[in-house]
Design a protein around this motif. Sequence first.
Motif, PDB file in Angstrom:
ATOM      1  N   ARG A 233       0.871  -1.180   0.000  1.00  0.00           N
ATOM      2  CA  ARG A 233       0.000   0.000   0.000  1.00  0.00           C
ATOM      3  C   ARG A 233       0.901   1.221   0.000  1.00  0.00           C
ATOM      4  N   GLN A 234       0.634   2.179  -0.884  1.00  0.00           N
ATOM      5  CA  GLN A 234       1.449   3.385  -0.999  1.00  0.00           C
ATOM      6  C   GLN A 234       0.956   4.493  -0.083  1.00  0.00           C
ATOM      7  N   ASP A 235      -0.330   4.593   0.068  1.00  0.00           N
ATOM      8  CA  ASP A 235      -0.967   5.532   0.986  1.00  0.00           C
ATOM      9  C   ASP A 235      -2.399   5.053   1.163  1.00  0.00           C
ATOM     10  N   GLU A 236      -3.270   5.898   1.678  1.00  0.00           N
ATOM     11  CA  GLU A 236      -4.638   5.425   1.949  1.00  0.00           C
ATOM     12  C   GLU A 236      -5.448   5.148   0.689  1.00  0.00           C
ATOM     13  N   LYS A 237      -4.950   5.569  -0.484  1.00  0.00           N
ATOM     14  CA  LYS A 237      -5.725   5.408  -1.713  1.00  0.00           C
ATOM     15  C   LYS A 237      -5.080   4.538  -2.778  1.00  0.00           C
ATOM     16  N   TRP A 238      -3.811   4.189  -2.634  1.00  0.00           N
ATOM     17  CA  TRP A 238      -3.086   3.509  -3.706  1.00  0.00           C
ATOM     18  C   TRP A 238      -2.369   2.267  -3.227  1.00  0.00           C
ATOM     19  N   MET A 239      -2.299   1.275  -4.119  1.00  0.00           N
ATOM     20  CA  MET A 239      -1.434   0.124  -3.912  1.00  0.00           C
ATOM     21  C   MET A 239      -0.556  -0.022  -5.143  1.00  0.00           C
ATOM     22  N   GLN A 240       0.615  -0.631  -4.947  1.00  0.00           N
ATOM     23  CA  GLN A 240       1.592  -0.727  -6.037  1.00  0.00           C
ATOM     24  C   GLN A 240       2.255  -2.090  -6.035  1.00  0.00           C
ATOM     25  N   GLY A 241       2.452  -2.613  -7.233  1.00  0.00           N
ATOM     26  CA  GLY A 241       3.162  -3.874  -7.407  1.00  0.00           C
ATOM     27  C   GLY A 241       4.195  -3.749  -8.508  1.00  0.00           C
ATOM     28  N   SER A 242       5.316  -4.437  -8.337  1.00  0.00           N
ATOM     29  CA  SER A 242       6.380  -4.407  -9.338  1.00  0.00           C
ATOM     30  C   SER A 242       6.738  -5.812  -9.768  1.00  0.00           C
ATOM     31  N   TYR A 243       7.103  -5.938 -11.031  1.00  0.00           N
ATOM     32  CA  TYR A 243       7.448  -7.217 -11.633  1.00  0.00           C
ATOM     33  C   TYR A 243       8.729  -7.054 -12.436  1.00  0.00           C
ATOM     34  N   ARG A 244       9.633  -8.019 -12.322  1.00  0.00           N
ATOM     35  CA  ARG A 244      10.904  -7.992 -13.064  1.00  0.00           C
ATOM     36  C   ARG A 244      10.915  -9.105 -14.099  1.00  0.00           C
ATOM     37  N   PHE A 245      11.536  -8.796 -15.239  1.00  0.00           N
ATOM     38  CA  PHE A 245      11.596  -9.731 -16.351  1.00  0.00           C
ATOM     39  C   PHE A 245      13.023  -9.841 -16.848  1.00  0.00           C
ATOM     40  N   SER A 246      13.317 -10.918 -17.564  1.00  0.00           N
ATOM     41  CA  SER A 246      14.671 -11.129 -18.056  1.00  0.00           C
ATOM     42  C   SER A 246      14.961 -10.332 -19.328  1.00  0.00           C
ATOM     43  N   THR A 247      13.894  -9.927 -20.027  1.00  0.00           N
ATOM     44  CA  THR A 247      14.066  -9.160 -21.261  1.00  0.00           C
ATOM     45  C   THR A 247      12.997  -8.077 -21.353  1.00  0.00           C
ATOM     46  N   PHE A 248      13.300  -7.064 -22.138  1.00  0.00           N
ATOM     47  CA  PHE A 248      12.320  -6.016 -22.410  1.00  0.00           C
ATOM     48  C   PHE A 248      11.084  -6.576 -23.119  1.00  0.00           C
ATOM     49  N   PRO A 249      11.240  -7.426 -24.150  1.00  0.00           N
ATOM     50  CA  PRO A 249      10.036  -7.986 -24.794  1.00  0.00           C
ATOM     51  C   PRO A 249       9.144  -8.773 -23.818  1.00  0.00           C
TER      52      PRO A 249
END
Length: 98
Positions: A18-34
Motif C-alpha cells: 500500500r502506498q498511501d490510503e488510496k493507492w497500492m503498487q506492485g512491481s514485476y521484473r523480467f529477463s528481457t524487455f520484450p
Amino acid sequence: MALDAADAAIAALAGWSRQDEKWMQGSYRFSTFPAAIAFVDRVAEIAEAMNHHPFIAIDYKKVTLRLTTWHAGGLTELDLESARRYNEIYETSIPARG
C-alpha cells in the motif's frame, strides 16, 4: 475499504504494497524487455475485461502497476482482484521472468 483490511489483503499479495490510503503498487521484473511488454499486453487484456485500469510504468525490464478505485475514493476489492490476476499471469504465463 478500511486500511487495516486493505493492509492485510495486500500483505497476502506477493510484490504488492500500500502506498498511501488510496493507492497500492506492485512491481514485476523480467529477463528481457520484450517479456516485460508481453506482460503489459496481458495486463491490458485483463484491465479491459474488468473495466479497471492500472497506472503502468515500464522501466526497461521492470513493470510497476499502481491501482486505486477512483469512484470509491480509494482501494476496493476490485483493486485486490486485479492485483491477484496480474500476479497469476506473472507466475503462470510469462516464461521469461527475471
